[in-house]
Design a protein around this motif. Structure first.
Motif, PDB file in Angstrom:
ATOM      1  N   UNK B  95       0.842  -1.210   0.000  1.00  0.00           N
ATOM      2  CA  UNK B  95       0.000   0.000   0.000  1.00  0.00           C
ATOM      3  C   UNK B  95       0.872   1.253   0.000  1.00  0.00           C
ATOM      4  N   UNK B  96       1.873   1.274   0.890  1.00  0.00           N
ATOM      5  CA  UNK B  96       2.722   2.469   0.980  1.00  0.00           C
ATOM      6  C   UNK B  96       3.493   2.673  -0.326  1.00  0.00           C
ATOM      7  N   UNK B  97       4.032   1.587  -0.886  1.00  0.00           N
ATOM      8  CA  UNK B  97       4.788   1.718  -2.131  1.00  0.00           C
ATOM      9  C   UNK B  97       3.893   2.211  -3.267  1.00  0.00           C
ATOM     10  N   UNK B 102       2.156   6.645  -6.815  1.00  0.00           N
ATOM     11  CA  UNK B 102       1.096   7.552  -7.270  1.00  0.00           C
ATOM     12  C   UNK B 102       1.478   9.011  -7.022  1.00  0.00           C
ATOM     13  N   UNK B 103       2.217   9.245  -5.926  1.00  0.00           N
ATOM     14  CA  UNK B 103       2.603  10.623  -5.595  1.00  0.00           C
ATOM     15  C   UNK B 103       3.842  11.060  -6.372  1.00  0.00           C
ATOM     16  N   UNK B 104       4.392  10.162  -7.176  1.00  0.00           N
ATOM     17  CA  UNK B 104       5.640  10.427  -7.908  1.00  0.00           C
ATOM     18  C   UNK B 104       6.715  10.946  -6.942  1.00  0.00           C
ATOM     19  N   UNK B 105       6.845  10.250  -5.830  1.00  0.00           N
ATOM     20  CA  UNK B 105       7.744  10.707  -4.771  1.00  0.00           C
ATOM     21  C   UNK B 105       9.196  10.564  -5.192  1.00  0.00           C
ATOM     22  N   UNK B 106      10.004  11.545  -4.835  1.00  0.00           N
ATOM     23  CA  UNK B 106      11.447  11.423  -5.013  1.00  0.00           C
ATOM     24  C   UNK B 106      12.117  11.335  -3.647  1.00  0.00           C
ATOM     25  N   UNK B 131      14.682   7.401  -1.611  1.00  0.00           N
ATOM     26  CA  UNK B 131      15.547   7.865  -0.539  1.00  0.00           C
ATOM     27  C   UNK B 131      14.687   8.176   0.676  1.00  0.00           C
ATOM     28  N   UNK B 132      14.978   7.530   1.800  1.00  0.00           N
ATOM     29  CA  UNK B 132      14.171   7.733   3.007  1.00  0.00           C
ATOM     30  C   UNK B 132      15.074   8.215   4.122  1.00  0.00           C
ATOM     31  N   UNK B 232       3.914  17.279   0.403  1.00  0.00           N
ATOM     32  CA  UNK B 232       2.628  17.375  -0.288  1.00  0.00           C
ATOM     33  C   UNK B 232       1.676  16.251   0.112  1.00  0.00           C
ATOM     34  N   UNK B 233       2.241  15.120   0.518  1.00  0.00           N
ATOM     35  CA  UNK B 233       1.419  13.966   0.899  1.00  0.00           C
ATOM     36  C   UNK B 233       1.828  13.493   2.295  1.00  0.00           C
TER      37      UNK B 233
END
Lengths: 252, 462
Positions: B95-97, B102-106, B131-132, B232-233
């Motif tokens: 779910x998180x991935x 969907x958020x096009x996270x960088x 990158x976390x 943003x999310x």
């Protein structure tokens, strides 16, 4: 998109988990071993719900009120307890007679600390302070650039209430300039009047619920002292990620 | 790494117990906690009764989860948030991935969240190329060290300042210092840009308020506030058991969490979120998601005897007072949740057969139960787990032993003969040191056997 999908009659995650919960709760759990007579009595009087479990005849906060830390009964007591708690939390408090004195106080703070930019939001208590401030200002009411806010030395906000019991300051995203203003700048200055002091956390929550009836702001935050950490050898350090300084200008 | 969890535990416990430097360091780190906790408890007009009220708040919510969880979800969604249900760790990670994609996270910034440790989220995100960064100072240090948290509230309490200085020097290129203040400021400076630049912020949740649909997050540093303000999310991850019914239940639970867990009147920031940025508000995320995780919590719920272990508010008080934790340290447990409460719930989450040895990681002194602000019967649950393990998969030696004992104890003449033989031959045990007694005798003196049995002595004195 996510696990909500329900292909070919397969149970969704939601339905599975709720079914597991209902199944699990078919056997009731014993009551905890309470020491207090009030809770035991309240429960004996409580009716049984359809699930066979006693419904609550007493609410946790109602019974706990006389057991939690004291928040003071009279306005004077509340002010005394609030001041004591804020001092222990290493917040800075300036007690001021009127708004003119508050504006002078902010002027002196900005001068002393050599602030270059302070951020604020439109509010009848906040705006009058900013007129003579000896540095530039950033207003965050409408859309703003978070990069510019990051570079500010101080954020100046109003608050919803001040809680004597714990020395907490309740801010909200609806009435105190959004979410970032009270957490991103290096110092947080709060302007409040003495009639905003409430006795307990419960009072503050009830007041916020009544004020925003039906439409709570997207963030309500109890701020209890400047940001801190004890992660290195359990030694207290102020200013971990949030403001290093929390300054309350209390008028009246 | 040893394949068997029990052998690994015994090996690590042995190593840590012998490390007196580690023990002294941990004890000293906890010394200040005991003082401040007692000072704060004294401010309560009646701490013991207040524990009843806290326990009541959680008891009534956990036992009505079927009613309150859907109510929370309906209110949370009415506030504009989206709920995602996860039966297990794998589903939660997926779910998180999916949300990150969907958020096009960088860039992702994270504040402390034990549920994410439980589902090994960081490894999954890194494997997918995100990158976390952990923003909580202790978690950040542990992330750089490549270690899980040592203690679920104080993640790096075992690390000395010199090691942190070296670590920051190596990863961030900062000059050495032995000042905790300067080390904290290094992390502060490093992190500020990351909050501003991150697309997605991930947090945990301490409470889910059914009547208002808010989630409550408790923290000291301000990193969770920033994580939920700037990206943003906002994605929050929570176990399904975190529900309380009323907003004002938090007026009891929040101060007690802070006092029991860290010796504070209140944790520095206690924040309630009701969905994403609202119309008329000047900032905040555009989307707010909540992942509700089961991952065997419903198995604990199905055991009425131990259901109260779901009352846990993760304050960590039981770890801080536990003589076992203080001696074997946090890593020895090999679990996400260490200490007494971890020993109770881990066998439910990961299987009693492999994790029952944790039920023995207790002196049964009850310090954990006394420390628990929501009155979980922790040390009795360790006994319950031992009993359940003995019932489901009894050891052959125990089975024979009990059978022999019953046969002997139900025949007085046999009991007397056996006793006499035991008294006469006890000295042999000391001399021969048979395998089962050898470990015990290594650190203890065997007392001499009395010359007469209790029954002989009784009839003589009459």
């Amino acid at each position: 998109m996510t696990a909500q999908g329900n292909p070919a009659g397969e149970m969704s995650a939601r339905d599975t988990i709720l079914a597991r919960i209902r199944e699990a709760l078919r056997v009731p759990a014993p009551m905890p071993h309470f020491q207090s007579q009030e809770i035991e009595k309240g429960h004996a009087a409580g009716a049984k719900s359809s699930t066979g479990l006693p419904t609550l005849a007493v609410l946790p906060l109602d019974v706990a009120k006389p057991w939690l830390p004291d928040g003071g009964e009279t306005p004077a007591e509340r002010l005394r307890i609030l001041a004591e708690n804020l001092e222990k939390l290493r917040a800075i408090v300036h007690r001021l007679p009127d708004m003119t004195a508050a504006a002078d106080c902010l002027f002196a703070l900005a001068r002393e600390r050599d602030w270059k930019v302070v951020a604020y939001h439109g509010h009848p208590l906040v705006e009058p302070l900013l007129s003579g401030v000896p540095c530039s200002t950033l207003r965050v009411d409408v859309d703003f650039d978070k990069n510019r806010l990051e570079a500010c030395d101080a954020g100046i906000t109003a608050c919803e209430s001040l809680v004597a019991q714990t020395g907490s300051i309740l801010v909200s995203s609806g009435t105190c300039g959004g979410r970032a203003l009270s957490i991103l700048p290096h110092a947080h200055v709060v302007i409040a009047t003495v009639d905003q002091v409430v006795s307990t956390l419960g009072d503050a929550l009830h007041q916020a619920q009544a004020r925003h009836a039906g439409r709570l702001p997207s963030m309500l935050s109890f701020i209890t002292g400047p940001s801190r950490t004890g992660d290195i050898e359990r030694i207290l350090v102020l200013g971990a990620h949030g403001p290093k300084e929390l300054i309350l200008l209390l008028v009246g | 790494m040893i394949a068997n969890a029990k052998k690994q535990f015994l090996h690590d416990a042995d190593e840590h117990v012998r490390d007196t430097g580690h023990r002294a360091f941990v004890q000293r780190a906890l010394g200040g906690y005991y003082t401040s906790r007692d000072t704060q408890k004294a401010r309560y007009r009646d701490w013991e009764h207040a524990r009843d009220a806290a326990s009541l708040a959680k008891w009534s919510a956990v036992n009505r989860l079927d009613e309150l969880l859907p109510r929370f979800v309906a209110n949370f969604e009415a506030n504009g948030g989206r709920v995602h249900w996860a039966r297990d760790a794998e589903e939660a990670r997926r779910i998180v991935l999916d949300l990150l994609r969907a958020a096009k996270a960088r860039a992702v910034i994270k504040s402390k969240c034990m549920t994410s440790e439980e589902i090994h989220l960081n490894a999954a995100m890194e494997q997918d190329g995100y990158g976390v960064v952990e923003s909580d100072l202790g978690e950040f240090i542990q992330q750089l060290r490549g270690e899980p948290p040592y203690h679920f509230v104080f993640p790096c309490m075992h690390v000395r300042r010199g090691e942190i200085s070296d670590l920051f020097g190596k990863h961030l290129g900062t000059p050495p210092t032995d000042s905790p203040e300067e080390l904290t400021m290094i992390a502060r400076r490093h992190m500020r840009r990351l909050y501003v630049d991150a697309d997605v912020g991930i947090t945990g949740a301490n409470f889910l308020v059914a009547e208002t649909g808010q989630i409550s997050i408790t923290e000291n540093e301000g990193n969770a506030r920033l994580t939920a303000a700037l990206p943003r999310v906002h994605i929050a991850i929570s176990g399904i058991e975190k529900v309380v019914e009323h907003l004002d239940d938090l007026a009891v639970l929040l101060p007690m969490l802070a006092t029991a867990g860290a010796g504070q009147p209140m944790t520095c920031y206690n924040t309630l979120y009701a969905g994403p940025r609202r119309e008329g508000e000047c900032d905040g995320p555009e989307e707010m998601h909540l992942v509700l995780l089961d991952n065997s919590r419903t198995a604990i719920l199905a055991d009425p005897e131990q259901r109260d272990s779901l009352h846990c508010i993760r304050c960590g008080a039981c770890l801080n007072v536990c003589p076992i934790f203080k001696n074997v340290g946090g890593f020895t447990y090999g679990t996400t949740y260490q200490g007494p409460i971890g020993s109770v719930i881990t066998p439910h989450l990961r299987g009693l057969a492999d994790w029952n040895h944790l039920s023995g990681a207790s002196s049964l002194c009850g310090a954990c139960t006394d420390a628990c602000p929501v009155r979980i019967d922790i040390h009795h649950h360790l006994l319950h787990n031992r009993r359940n393990a003995a019932r489901t998969a009894p050891h052959w030696l125990e089975r024979i032993g009990h059978r022999v004992f019953v046969a002997v104890a139900s025949r007085p003449w046999l009991f007397a003969t056996g006793g006499a033989a035991f008294r006469k031959t006890l000295w042999l045990a000391k001399k021969l040191r048979p395998p089962l007694l050898r470990d015990w005798l290594a650190s203890r003196d065997l007392p001499a056997a009395p010359s007469r049995s209790f029954r002989d002595e009784w009839s003589r004195r009459r």
